[in-house]
Design an enzyme around this catalytic site. Structure first.
Site, mmCIF file in Angstrom:
data_model
loop_
_atom_site.group_PDB
_atom_site.id
_atom_site.type_symbol
_atom_site.label_atom_id
_atom_site.label_comp_id
_atom_site.label_asym_id
_atom_site.label_seq_id
_atom_site.Cartn_x
_atom_site.Cartn_y
_atom_site.Cartn_z
ATOM 1 N N HIS A 159 -2.189 -5.502 1.649
ATOM 2 C CA HIS A 159 -3.539 -6.066 1.517
ATOM 3 C C HIS A 159 -3.417 -7.509 1.028
ATOM 4 O O HIS A 159 -2.469 -7.847 0.315
ATOM 5 C CB HIS A 159 -4.351 -5.267 0.485
ATOM 6 C CG HIS A 159 -5.609 -5.977 0.042
ATOM 7 N ND1 HIS A 159 -6.771 -5.918 0.772
ATOM 8 C CD2 HIS A 159 -5.853 -6.788 -1.018
ATOM 9 C CE1 HIS A 159 -7.687 -6.667 0.161
ATOM 10 N NE2 HIS A 159 -7.157 -7.194 -0.925
ATOM 11 N N TYR A 185 -12.693 -1.589 -3.388
ATOM 12 C CA TYR A 185 -13.192 -1.726 -2.013
ATOM 13 C C TYR A 185 -14.709 -1.574 -1.917
ATOM 14 O O TYR A 185 -15.236 -1.198 -0.866
ATOM 15 C CB TYR A 185 -12.499 -0.708 -1.105
ATOM 16 C CG TYR A 185 -11.095 -1.126 -0.692
ATOM 17 C CD1 TYR A 185 -10.884 -2.295 0.031
ATOM 18 C CD2 TYR A 185 -9.984 -0.350 -1.001
ATOM 19 C CE1 TYR A 185 -9.618 -2.689 0.428
ATOM 20 C CE2 TYR A 185 -8.704 -0.732 -0.607
ATOM 21 C CZ TYR A 185 -8.529 -1.899 0.103
ATOM 22 O OH TYR A 185 -7.282 -2.288 0.507
ATOM 23 N N LYS A 236 0.820 -1.214 0.000
ATOM 24 C CA LYS A 236 0.000 0.000 0.000
ATOM 25 C C LYS A 236 0.860 1.274 0.000
ATOM 26 O O LYS A 236 2.067 1.216 0.263
ATOM 27 C CB LYS A 236 -0.932 -0.037 1.219
ATOM 28 C CG LYS A 236 -1.962 -1.167 1.159
ATOM 29 C CD LYS A 236 -2.950 -1.037 2.301
ATOM 30 C CE LYS A 236 -3.992 -2.137 2.254
ATOM 31 N NZ LYS A 236 -5.004 -1.984 3.315
ATOM 32 N N GLU A 263 -10.073 -10.205 -7.408
ATOM 33 C CA GLU A 263 -9.020 -9.196 -7.217
ATOM 34 C C GLU A 263 -7.869 -9.408 -8.209
ATOM 35 O O GLU A 263 -7.297 -8.442 -8.712
ATOM 36 C CB GLU A 263 -8.523 -9.236 -5.772
ATOM 37 C CG GLU A 263 -9.610 -8.793 -4.790
ATOM 38 C CD GLU A 263 -9.152 -8.752 -3.341
ATOM 39 O OE1 GLU A 263 -8.002 -9.132 -3.036
ATOM 40 O OE2 GLU A 263 -9.962 -8.326 -2.498
ATOM 41 N N ASN A 295 -2.037 0.224 6.732
ATOM 42 C CA ASN A 295 -1.540 -1.037 7.283
ATOM 43 C C ASN A 295 -0.654 -1.826 6.322
ATOM 44 O O ASN A 295 -0.587 -3.045 6.369
ATOM 45 C CB ASN A 295 -2.709 -1.887 7.819
ATOM 46 C CG ASN A 295 -3.699 -2.255 6.744
ATOM 47 O OD1 ASN A 295 -3.564 -1.832 5.600
ATOM 48 N ND2 ASN A 295 -4.684 -3.072 7.088
HETATM 49 P P1 CMP Z 1 -7.452 -4.376 3.780
HETATM 50 O O1 CMP Z 1 -6.992 -5.715 4.190
HETATM 51 O O2 CMP Z 1 -6.920 -3.790 2.523
HETATM 52 O O3 CMP Z 1 -9.054 -4.384 3.695
HETATM 53 C C1 CMP Z 1 -9.847 -3.257 3.946
HETATM 54 C C2 CMP Z 1 -9.047 -2.095 4.450
HETATM 55 O O4 CMP Z 1 -9.809 -1.113 5.123
HETATM 56 C C3 CMP Z 1 -8.067 -2.571 5.519
HETATM 57 O O5 CMP Z 1 -7.067 -3.348 4.965
HETATM 58 C C4 CMP Z 1 -7.641 -1.256 6.122
HETATM 59 O O6 CMP Z 1 -6.722 -0.538 5.299
HETATM 60 C C5 CMP Z 1 -8.995 -0.535 6.125
HETATM 61 N N1 CMP Z 1 -9.697 -0.703 7.397
HETATM 62 C C6 CMP Z 1 -10.256 -1.832 7.898
HETATM 63 N N2 CMP Z 1 -10.839 -1.606 9.085
HETATM 64 C C7 CMP Z 1 -10.653 -0.299 9.335
HETATM 65 C C8 CMP Z 1 -11.033 0.549 10.412
HETATM 66 N N3 CMP Z 1 -11.717 0.077 11.450
HETATM 67 N N4 CMP Z 1 -10.688 1.854 10.339
HETATM 68 C C9 CMP Z 1 -9.990 2.319 9.286
HETATM 69 N N5 CMP Z 1 -9.601 1.560 8.220
HETATM 70 C C10 CMP Z 1 -9.923 0.266 8.260
#
Ligand code: CMP
Length: 137
Positions: free
Chosen positions: A115, A49, A9, A126, A112
């Site tokens: 993904h 998303y 990311k 995906e 984070n």
């Molecule tokens: P990802 O695994 O890419 O799937 C959905 C994404 O939404 C997740 O990683 C985070 O980047 C984001 N995400 C999921 N939960 C939260 C949350 N509670 N608050 C903010 N961002 C979130």
């Protein structure tokens, strides 16, 4: 053999972590079957998303995912989906196990670092979202 979709990311790309994350991917025994860097447009991130469109974090997530380049990877190994999720660690880095990518590199539950697809159905969707046939080796 199973395939899954990985994304490095924008937060991790900005911090020059592409090489370190790819090293972990290779050390864990994944084969990289396709890889490219790109910058998602707003409509791309929204559609990728789409399942989260009702969530309170959706708009911020779209902003974050379009804030800079990402690296997308087609990863292959036995149990690739579960193993990649284990290698990434919990979505929230505060809950991620030691040694996982998110424990090592994630800034927050949103920023984070990586993904991964969460099911065989979504992995297929995906992978097809990012890679056409000639890009897969
Ligand atoms: P990802 O695994 O890419 O799937 C959905 C994404 O939404 C997740 O990683 C985070 O980047 C984001 N995400 C999921 N939960 C939260 C949350 N509670 N608050 C903010 N961002 C979130």
């Amino acid at each position: 053999m199973e395939q899954t979709l990985g994304i490095i990311k924008p937060d991790a790309v900005k911090k020059n972590l592409i090489g370190k994350i790819i090293s972990i991917i290779e050390e864990k025994g994944f084969k990289i079957r396709a890889m490219k860097m790109l910058k998602l447009r707003e409509e791309d991130a929204k559609s990728f998303y789409f399942v989260h469109r009702e969530k309170p974090f959706y708009n911020d997530l779209v902003k974050f995912m379009t804030s800079g380049p990402v690296v997308v990877l087609l990863l292959e190994k036995e149990n690739a989906i579960a193993d990649w999720r284990k290698t990434m660690g919990a979505t929230n880095p505060a809950e991620a196990e030691e040694g996982t990518i998110r424990k090592l590199f994630a800034e927050s539950i949103q920023n984070n670092a990586v993904h991964g697809s969460d099911s065989p159905e979504n992995a297929l969707i995906e992978i097809n979202f990012f890679f056409n046939k000639i890009e897969r080796v």
